[in-house]
Design a protein around this motif. Sequence first.
Motif, PDB file in Angstrom:
ATOM      1  N   LEU A 103      13.020 -34.003 -18.577  1.00  0.00           N
ATOM      2  CA  LEU A 103      13.307 -33.613 -19.955  1.00  0.00           C
ATOM      3  C   LEU A 103      14.440 -32.599 -19.903  1.00  0.00           C
ATOM      4  O   LEU A 103      14.792 -32.119 -18.816  1.00  0.00           O
ATOM      5  N   THR A 109      14.502 -28.370 -27.008  1.00  0.00           N
ATOM      6  CA  THR A 109      14.208 -29.253 -25.870  1.00  0.00           C
ATOM      7  C   THR A 109      14.330 -30.696 -26.311  1.00  0.00           C
ATOM      8  O   THR A 109      14.223 -30.993 -27.508  1.00  0.00           O
ATOM      9  N   SER A 110      14.546 -31.594 -25.356  1.00  0.00           N
ATOM     10  CA  SER A 110      14.524 -33.011 -25.729  1.00  0.00           C
ATOM     11  C   SER A 110      13.896 -33.862 -24.638  1.00  0.00           C
ATOM     12  O   SER A 110      13.975 -33.552 -23.454  1.00  0.00           O
ATOM     13  N   ILE A 165       2.796 -33.395 -28.515  1.00  0.00           N
ATOM     14  CA  ILE A 165       3.839 -32.351 -28.525  1.00  0.00           C
ATOM     15  C   ILE A 165       5.215 -32.881 -28.106  1.00  0.00           C
ATOM     16  O   ILE A 165       6.199 -32.165 -28.152  1.00  0.00           O
ATOM     17  N   SER A 166       5.272 -34.148 -27.656  1.00  0.00           N
ATOM     18  CA  SER A 166       6.553 -34.724 -27.218  1.00  0.00           C
ATOM     19  C   SER A 166       6.511 -36.238 -27.378  1.00  0.00           C
ATOM     20  O   SER A 166       5.445 -36.856 -27.265  1.00  0.00           O
ATOM     21  N   THR A 168       7.853 -38.243 -25.275  1.00  0.00           N
ATOM     22  CA  THR A 168       8.116 -38.837 -23.952  1.00  0.00           C
ATOM     23  C   THR A 168       7.178 -40.019 -23.637  1.00  0.00           C
ATOM     24  O   THR A 168       7.615 -41.084 -23.197  1.00  0.00           O
ATOM     25  N   CYS A 195       2.157 -29.571 -17.833  1.00  0.00           N
ATOM     26  CA  CYS A 195       2.238 -28.677 -16.665  1.00  0.00           C
ATOM     27  C   CYS A 195       1.352 -29.178 -15.525  1.00  0.00           C
ATOM     28  O   CYS A 195       1.217 -30.384 -15.356  1.00  0.00           O
ATOM     29  N   ILE A 239      -1.643 -29.532 -15.083  1.00  0.00           N
ATOM     30  CA  ILE A 239      -2.797 -30.391 -15.413  1.00  0.00           C
ATOM     31  C   ILE A 239      -2.294 -31.835 -15.326  1.00  0.00           C
ATOM     32  O   ILE A 239      -2.940 -32.696 -14.716  1.00  0.00           O
ATOM     33  N   ALA A 243      -8.081 -26.147 -19.937  1.00  0.00           N
ATOM     34  CA  ALA A 243      -6.857 -25.361 -19.782  1.00  0.00           C
ATOM     35  C   ALA A 243      -6.747 -24.380 -20.938  1.00  0.00           C
ATOM     36  O   ALA A 243      -6.906 -24.765 -22.100  1.00  0.00           O
ATOM     37  N   LEU A 296       6.829 -20.647 -29.949  1.00  0.00           N
ATOM     38  CA  LEU A 296       5.918 -21.784 -30.210  1.00  0.00           C
ATOM     39  C   LEU A 296       5.948 -22.158 -31.687  1.00  0.00           C
ATOM     40  O   LEU A 296       5.975 -23.325 -32.041  1.00  0.00           O
ATOM     41  N   ILE A 312      -1.045 -20.572 -13.800  1.00  0.00           N
ATOM     42  CA  ILE A 312       0.326 -20.980 -14.161  1.00  0.00           C
ATOM     43  C   ILE A 312       1.044 -19.816 -14.860  1.00  0.00           C
ATOM     44  O   ILE A 312       0.509 -19.245 -15.818  1.00  0.00           O
ATOM     45  N   VAL A 348      11.598 -26.398 -19.835  1.00  0.00           N
ATOM     46  CA  VAL A 348      11.230 -27.051 -21.104  1.00  0.00           C
ATOM     47  C   VAL A 348       9.997 -26.393 -21.719  1.00  0.00           C
ATOM     48  O   VAL A 348       9.989 -26.026 -22.905  1.00  0.00           O
ATOM     49  N   HIS A 361       9.294 -23.128 -25.124  1.00  0.00           N
ATOM     50  CA  HIS A 361       8.312 -23.043 -26.213  1.00  0.00           C
ATOM     51  C   HIS A 361       7.327 -21.883 -26.044  1.00  0.00           C
ATOM     52  O   HIS A 361       6.777 -21.399 -27.028  1.00  0.00           O
ATOM     53  N   LEU A 362       7.097 -21.485 -24.781  1.00  0.00           N
ATOM     54  CA  LEU A 362       6.105 -20.414 -24.565  1.00  0.00           C
ATOM     55  C   LEU A 362       6.753 -19.043 -24.415  1.00  0.00           C
ATOM     56  O   LEU A 362       6.108 -18.026 -24.639  1.00  0.00           O
TER      57      LEU A 362
HETATM   58  C1  MYR Z   1      10.167 -32.278 -26.034  1.00  0.00           C
HETATM   59  O1  MYR Z   1      11.172 -31.783 -26.546  1.00  0.00           O
HETATM   60  O2  MYR Z   1       9.884 -33.478 -26.138  1.00  0.00           O
HETATM   61  C2  MYR Z   1       9.259 -31.376 -25.203  1.00  0.00           C
HETATM   62  C3  MYR Z   1       8.381 -30.514 -26.037  1.00  0.00           C
HETATM   63  C4  MYR Z   1       7.512 -29.608 -25.204  1.00  0.00           C
HETATM   64  C5  MYR Z   1       6.587 -28.745 -26.028  1.00  0.00           C
HETATM   65  C6  MYR Z   1       5.825 -27.761 -25.168  1.00  0.00           C
HETATM   66  C7  MYR Z   1       4.811 -26.947 -25.921  1.00  0.00           C
HETATM   67  C8  MYR Z   1       4.030 -25.998 -25.019  1.00  0.00           C
HETATM   68  C9  MYR Z   1       3.075 -26.663 -24.063  1.00  0.00           C
HETATM   69  C10 MYR Z   1       2.183 -25.683 -23.341  1.00  0.00           C
HETATM   70  C11 MYR Z   1       1.414 -26.321 -22.225  1.00  0.00           C
HETATM   71  C12 MYR Z   1       0.468 -25.367 -21.566  1.00  0.00           C
HETATM   72  C13 MYR Z   1      -0.407 -26.033 -20.537  1.00  0.00           C
HETATM   73  C14 MYR Z   1      -1.340 -25.058 -19.853  1.00  0.00           C
END
Ligand code: MYR
Length: 280
Positions: A28, A61-62, A92-93, A95, A120, A122, A156, A166, A231, A263, A267-268
């Motif tokens: 990504l 992000t993409s 959330i994506s 993909t 991540c 997981i 998680a 976020l 993590i 990526v 967001h975090l």
């Molecule tokens: C995209 O642009 O397609 C990717 C978007 C990613 C979004 C991520 C959001 C946060 C995910 C947190 C995961 C935490 C796992 C412990």
Amino acid sequence: MKVAVMTDSTAYITPEEREKHHIHMVPLSVNFQDASYREELDITTEAFYQKLAQEKELPSTSQPSLGDITEKLEALTKDYDAVISVHLSSGISGTYQTMVSAGDMVEGIDVYAYDSEMSCMIQGFYTLEAAAMAQNGASPEDILARMDEMKKTVRAYFMVDDLTNLQRGGRLSNAQAILGSLLQIKPILHFENKLIVPFEKIRTKKKAISRILGLLDEEVHAGKDLRVVFIHGNDRPYAEKLEADFKEKHPEIETSISYFGPVIGTHLGQGAIGVAWYEK
Ligand code: MYR
């Protein structure tokens, strides 16, 4: 039947581990004002967090393009009959959905896209398990069934220093539940039905992390044989400290440390921390 295993970059399985386990990867991207970077290939995690701290504008992000994915799949048709491809949550994506579409388009290989419903390490756990099984000659159906079994025990929890990224990236569901008190609390977050939602509102980072470790302890005390990952978002020493404290109490439990790469870090934000586990 020869089965390939693929994932996307947000599993954050290191290149060394991927090579060791014959895991293929589709990246990504993170898009700053100046340019777009495929994570790991065009920007390291360290360089990303440095740039994030310097830039005024939040990056976006993409997902990988349909073209990137079909190209990867076509390359796999030479050596494999099927591919299991494990992705970050479809909530959330896009993909995972793009992999499904690409699978319908590419001929000469059976494509089994798998929605980790999280992300991540997981997602990494599923991928590593799939790779080990594929190496031992398991069929795609057996691998998918095992990942579904794992999914029942995966937990998680994570928290961020600041919810702004976020919220701005639109990846926080039920946001209204916590936004009123945005500055005062450190909510514990988790995934529910593929989406990120608040788990509990807690006032301080210390109390929140201790609550997460309490949830983990409960499962250990119930006699479960877990595999645990700590993590971090650019704060490895903190993750190492959590791991060491946990190991002192439970030396028998398998643990590891992983990271939020560009990526997910977009967001975090810097300083996020997560703890995840599943029953082996
Ligand atoms: C995209 O642009 O397609 C990717 C978007 C990613 C979004 C991520 C959001 C946060 C995910 C947190 C995961 C935490 C796992 C412990």
